[in-house]
Design a protein around this motif. Structure first.
Motif, short mmCIF file in Angstrom:
data_model
loop_
_atom_site.label_atom_id
_atom_site.label_comp_id
_atom_site.label_asym_id
_atom_site.label_seq_id
_atom_site.Cartn_x
_atom_site.Cartn_y
_atom_site.Cartn_z
N TYR A 94 -3.90 1.84 2.29
CA TYR A 94 -4.10 2.95 1.39
C TYR A 94 -4.67 4.14 2.14
CZ TYR A 94 -3.03 0.43 -2.89
OH TYR A 94 -2.38 -0.24 -3.90
N HIS A 128 -6.98 1.99 -7.61
CA HIS A 128 -5.55 2.04 -7.94
C HIS A 128 -5.14 0.84 -8.77
CE1 HIS A 128 -1.33 3.05 -7.33
NE2 HIS A 128 -1.10 1.76 -7.07
N SER A 147 -4.41 8.54 -2.92
CA SER A 147 -4.75 7.17 -2.61
C SER A 147 -3.52 6.29 -2.48
CB SER A 147 -5.68 6.61 -3.71
OG SER A 147 -6.83 7.38 -3.84
N GLU A 148 -2.33 6.90 -2.29
CA GLU A 148 -1.11 6.10 -2.20
C GLU A 148 -1.06 5.35 -0.89
OE1 GLU A 148 -0.15 10.12 -0.45
OE2 GLU A 148 -1.23 9.34 -2.21
#
Length: 320
Positions: free
Chosen positions: A11, A316, A3-4
């Motif tokens: 994202y 996140h 999910s970076e």
């Protein structure tokens, strides 16, 4: 896929999330698309039924003057439900094909971008062509089975017997019969579609000052890209349809002699009989079908991706 963030600040989404977005787009496109006239301008006036001997037989139907006329006549004769006839077999093909196709496209784009850079305009073209080649090859046997079921109205028992006979007679390659013309049409279409779609999307996002495409960007981009690809690849679709029609007519007439079915020979025969305009038969209904289908599919898919990006972003932020 985690999910970076990506380089543009968005994202990333997981492969499973891509698959869910693909499925939603495929189902919605099939549900809405079945109400359009699925016509290529060549076989819209021929349906293949079984005769009293259980053999495929072409049956003439009333001629449709256009999509509206077809919509009215089909509804009057068979009811509104007839507009969605054949939906389960269509979903059987469209959903897995779309999942394989779109997921492979995204994965290839990511791989090529990491090696060639984000500004390479050839990435969508290469990824689109390769993804479609793989998806069409994998799903070709299922498409052949679906076509046979719909053309001859076989029961599942009859279908299994038909496949077994073909395998015994012609081997496993018989399941990929018609693969060549399909690839010749679908691979160039896919390459042109994704190349134009990514171009239009990027230009409209830049003009609107958006980092992520909205519905008002993806829908017209998909429709325009689909229309361009459909127009340029129509001759290959006409050839594919001619070959299928000749095969059905040959079976219906119990003929052991078949006309030459090479792609170039079929093209040459079409030009001799109808002129070069014959290669563009059915351009209006094809555009009327392809443009909205591409727009619905890609806008639904992009909406799904946007939804999961926001979901991943929220997760996140909570974890940090």
């Amino acid at each position: 896929m985690g999910s970076e963030k990506t380089e543009n600040g968005l994202y990333k989404i997981k492969t499973s999330q891509q698959v869910i977005s693909c499925c939603c787009g495929a189902v919605l496109t099939s549900l809405l698309g079945k109400s359009f006239l699925e016509s290529d301008g060549l076989t819209d006036h021929i349906c293949v039924y079984e005769n009293e001997n259980g053999k495929p037989w072409p049956k003439k139907l009333g001629h449709f003057t256009g999509m509206r006329d077809a919509f009215v006549k089909i509804t009057q004769r068979e009811g509104v439900r007839a507009l969605w006839s054949g939906l389960p077999p269509s979903l059987l093909v469209s959903v897995p094909t779309t999942v394989i196709y779109f997921t492979c496209y995204e994965q290839l784009c990511d791989a090529l971008t990491s090696k060639l850079g984000d500004d390479n305009d050839y990435i969508p073209l290469i990824a689109g062509a390769t993804a479609r080649l793989g998806a069409a090859t994998v799903i070709s046997p299922v498409e052949m089975i679906r076509t046979r079921m719909q053309s001859s109205r076989l029961t599942y028992k009859q279908l299994c017997a038909y496949i077994s006979n073909n395998l015994a007679k012609d081997g496993w390659l018989s399941l990929w019969r018609g693969w060549g013309p399909t690839i010749l049409r679908d691979v160039p279409f896919s390459a042109l579609y994704w190349c134009n779609y990514e171009y239009f999307k990027k230009k409209l996002c830049k003009r609107a000052g958006k980092s992520e495409p909205t519905f008002l960007i993806t829908f017209p981009s998909g429709a325009a890209a689909g229309s361009i690809a459909a127009l340029l690849t129509l001759p290959f679709d006409v050839v594919k349809t001619h070959r299928q029609t000749e095969m059905w007519m040959s079976e219906a007439a119990h003929s052991t002699q078949q006309r030459s079915s090479s792609i170039l020979e079929v093209m040459r025969r079409i030009v001799q009989e109808n002129g070069f305009a014959g290669l563009y038969t059915g351009i209006v209904p094809r555009l009327a079908k392809i443009a909205p289908s591409c727009a619905i599919m890609i806008s639904t898919y992009e909406y799904g991706k946007s939804f999961f990006r926001k979901l991943n972003k929220d997760r996140h932020m909570k974890n940090h």
